[in-house]
Design an enzyme around this catalytic site. Structure first.
Site, mmCIF file in Angstrom:
data_model
loop_
_atom_site.group_PDB
_atom_site.id
_atom_site.type_symbol
_atom_site.label_atom_id
_atom_site.label_comp_id
_atom_site.label_asym_id
_atom_site.label_seq_id
_atom_site.Cartn_x
_atom_site.Cartn_y
_atom_site.Cartn_z
ATOM 1 N N HIS A 220 0.812 -1.224 0.000
ATOM 2 C CA HIS A 220 0.000 0.000 0.000
ATOM 3 C C HIS A 220 0.841 1.267 0.000
ATOM 4 C CE1 HIS A 220 -3.504 -2.602 1.725
ATOM 5 N NE2 HIS A 220 -3.395 -2.708 0.427
ATOM 6 N N CYS B 188 4.502 17.286 -12.019
ATOM 7 C CA CYS B 188 5.856 17.130 -12.572
ATOM 8 C C CYS B 188 6.599 15.923 -11.980
ATOM 9 C CB CYS B 188 6.673 18.398 -12.365
ATOM 10 S SG CYS B 188 7.210 18.625 -10.656
HETATM 11 P P1 CNA Z 1 -6.801 -3.834 10.418
HETATM 12 O O1 CNA Z 1 -7.951 -4.173 9.573
HETATM 13 O O2 CNA Z 1 -6.909 -2.628 11.305
HETATM 14 O O3 CNA Z 1 -6.481 -5.128 11.297
HETATM 15 C C1 CNA Z 1 -5.480 -5.142 12.249
HETATM 16 C C2 CNA Z 1 -5.523 -6.489 12.933
HETATM 17 O O4 CNA Z 1 -4.395 -6.590 13.771
HETATM 18 C C3 CNA Z 1 -6.760 -6.718 13.814
HETATM 19 O O5 CNA Z 1 -7.353 -7.942 13.464
HETATM 20 C C4 CNA Z 1 -6.194 -6.747 15.250
HETATM 21 O O6 CNA Z 1 -6.825 -7.729 16.047
HETATM 22 C C5 CNA Z 1 -4.769 -7.138 15.014
HETATM 23 N N1 CNA Z 1 -3.833 -6.576 15.990
HETATM 24 C C6 CNA Z 1 -3.728 -5.300 16.419
HETATM 25 N N2 CNA Z 1 -2.678 -5.160 17.235
HETATM 26 C C7 CNA Z 1 -2.113 -6.390 17.345
HETATM 27 C C8 CNA Z 1 -0.997 -6.897 18.049
HETATM 28 N N3 CNA Z 1 -0.236 -6.101 18.796
HETATM 29 N N4 CNA Z 1 -0.718 -8.221 17.954
HETATM 30 C C9 CNA Z 1 -1.484 -9.054 17.191
HETATM 31 N N5 CNA Z 1 -2.549 -8.610 16.496
HETATM 32 C C10 CNA Z 1 -2.851 -7.300 16.561
HETATM 33 O O7 CNA Z 1 -5.474 -3.635 9.545
HETATM 34 P P2 CNA Z 1 -5.008 -4.394 8.227
HETATM 35 O O8 CNA Z 1 -3.562 -4.177 8.129
HETATM 36 O O9 CNA Z 1 -5.542 -5.758 8.146
HETATM 37 O O10 CNA Z 1 -5.756 -3.549 7.101
HETATM 38 C C11 CNA Z 1 -5.057 -3.092 6.054
HETATM 39 C C12 CNA Z 1 -4.989 -1.551 6.004
HETATM 40 C C13 CNA Z 1 -4.649 -0.898 7.303
HETATM 41 C C14 CNA Z 1 -3.870 -1.204 5.100
HETATM 42 O O11 CNA Z 1 -4.376 -0.516 4.017
HETATM 43 C C15 CNA Z 1 -2.907 -0.300 5.878
HETATM 44 O O12 CNA Z 1 -2.361 0.683 5.059
HETATM 45 C C16 CNA Z 1 -3.776 0.283 6.932
HETATM 46 N N6 CNA Z 1 -3.102 0.844 8.124
HETATM 47 C C17 CNA Z 1 -1.745 0.893 8.227
HETATM 48 C C18 CNA Z 1 -1.158 1.432 9.352
HETATM 49 C C19 CNA Z 1 0.341 1.486 9.445
HETATM 50 O O13 CNA Z 1 1.008 1.653 8.425
HETATM 51 N N7 CNA Z 1 0.903 1.308 10.634
HETATM 52 C C20 CNA Z 1 -1.952 1.892 10.414
HETATM 53 C C21 CNA Z 1 -3.348 1.842 10.271
HETATM 54 C C22 CNA Z 1 -3.909 1.312 9.133
#
Ligand code: CNA
Length: 238
Positions: free
Chosen positions: A121, A132
């Site tokens: 992403h 540009c």
């Molecule tokens: P999501 O849909 O928010 O899922 C996150 C998952 O991680 C959930 O199922 C949680 O239960 C689990 N989770 C959270 N913390 C922990 C932990 N410490 N240990 C284990 N499990 C955990 O996020 P996805 O990544 O699935 O969705 C994709 C999106 C989120 C992408 O497009 C990213 O760009 C986007 N995103 C990115 C960031 C970042 O770059 N840090 C932050 C927020 C969202």
């Protein structure tokens, strides 16, 4: 739980081509909220729903509102890698992990020392003028006000894939190649609900598919090992 960690350790010892596929949950222990957890951005109140703000049509038509949210919520510059990022970089250094495929846009895997990272992403660290194509770094964007503009007069856009935009072909191709050649695939910190990224795990052909996530996911039934716990806890034990 102890048995599961033992199995994970044993599989890591046996494997020499591990690929990690991760999401926002990898960075929550650095302090960056994810989208779908109960403390995630989708469960907080904003002027517009985050999934709308982070879409291509919203960026094009409501650019100032996009940037107000983006500067406030997507600034990863102030955060540091946590134990999961660090451990993955160490395992790459030891020749065990061959690639990290991430949905994250925060650059923390590279900050921890990982070299072979496929950012499905994109990244907040890269920004380009839409007219540009001049490059701008993240500091420029996060220190800007209103809509960041290029010296040529064009609008600068972060190199992140917004909803309703396509993924980069080359990144997808490299991710598929890495996943289909992996002897072990560790999927962590992702709800596996964002397509097409989540579908990439279907390219894995081995019998060591490990899923580490606090909540259950729709793919749990496919995994050879499911650990419903925090990544920090698991990675500090392997
Ligand atoms: P999501 O849909 O928010 O899922 C996150 C998952 O991680 C959930 O199922 C949680 O239960 C689990 N989770 C959270 N913390 C922990 C932990 N410490 N240990 C284990 N499990 C955990 O996020 P996805 O990544 O699935 O969705 C994709 C999106 C989120 C992408 O497009 C990213 O760009 C986007 N995103 C990115 C960031 C970042 O770059 N840090 C932050 C927020 C969202």
């Amino acid at each position: 739980m102890e048995d599961k960690i033992e199995t994970l350790k044993k599989w890591c010892d046996e494997s020499n081509n591990i690929v990690f596929f991760g999401g926002a949950g990898v960075s929550t222990e650095s302090g960056i909220p994810d989208f779908r957890s109960k403390d995630g951005l989708y469960n907080q109140k904003y002027k517009y729903p985050p999934e709308l703000i982070l879409s291509h049509p919203f960026f094009m038509s409501m650019t100032k509102d996009f940037y107000d949210f983006y500067r406030d919520k997507m600034n990863s510059l102030k955060y540091s890698p946590n134990i999961t990022h660090i451990k993955l970089a160490e395992l790459e250094n030891e020749g065990k992990v061959k690639a990290v495929v991430t949905q994250n846009i925060d650059g923390l895997h590279q900050k921890a020392g990982s070299k072979n990272v496929y950012e499905l992403h994109g990244s907040v660290l890269r920004n380009y003028c839409m007219k540009c194509k001049k490059f701008y770094d993240a500091e420029y964007i996060f220190n800007s006000e209103n809509v960041p503009m290029c010296e040529c007069g064009g609008i600068i856009k972060p190199d992140v894939v917004l909803y309703q935009e396509g993924l980069d072909d080359k990144v997808v191709e490299n991710s598929i190649r890495a996943i289909s050649n992996a002897d072990m695939l560790i999927v962590g910190g992702t709800s596996l609900t964002v397509y097409p990224a989540s579908g990439l795990i279907n390219y894995y052909r081995g019998n060591k598919l490990v899923l580490i996530n606090r909540d259950t996911t729709l793919y749990d039934y496919k995994a050879n090992l499911v650990i419903n716990d925090s990544l920090g806890k698991v990675f500090s034990e392997i």
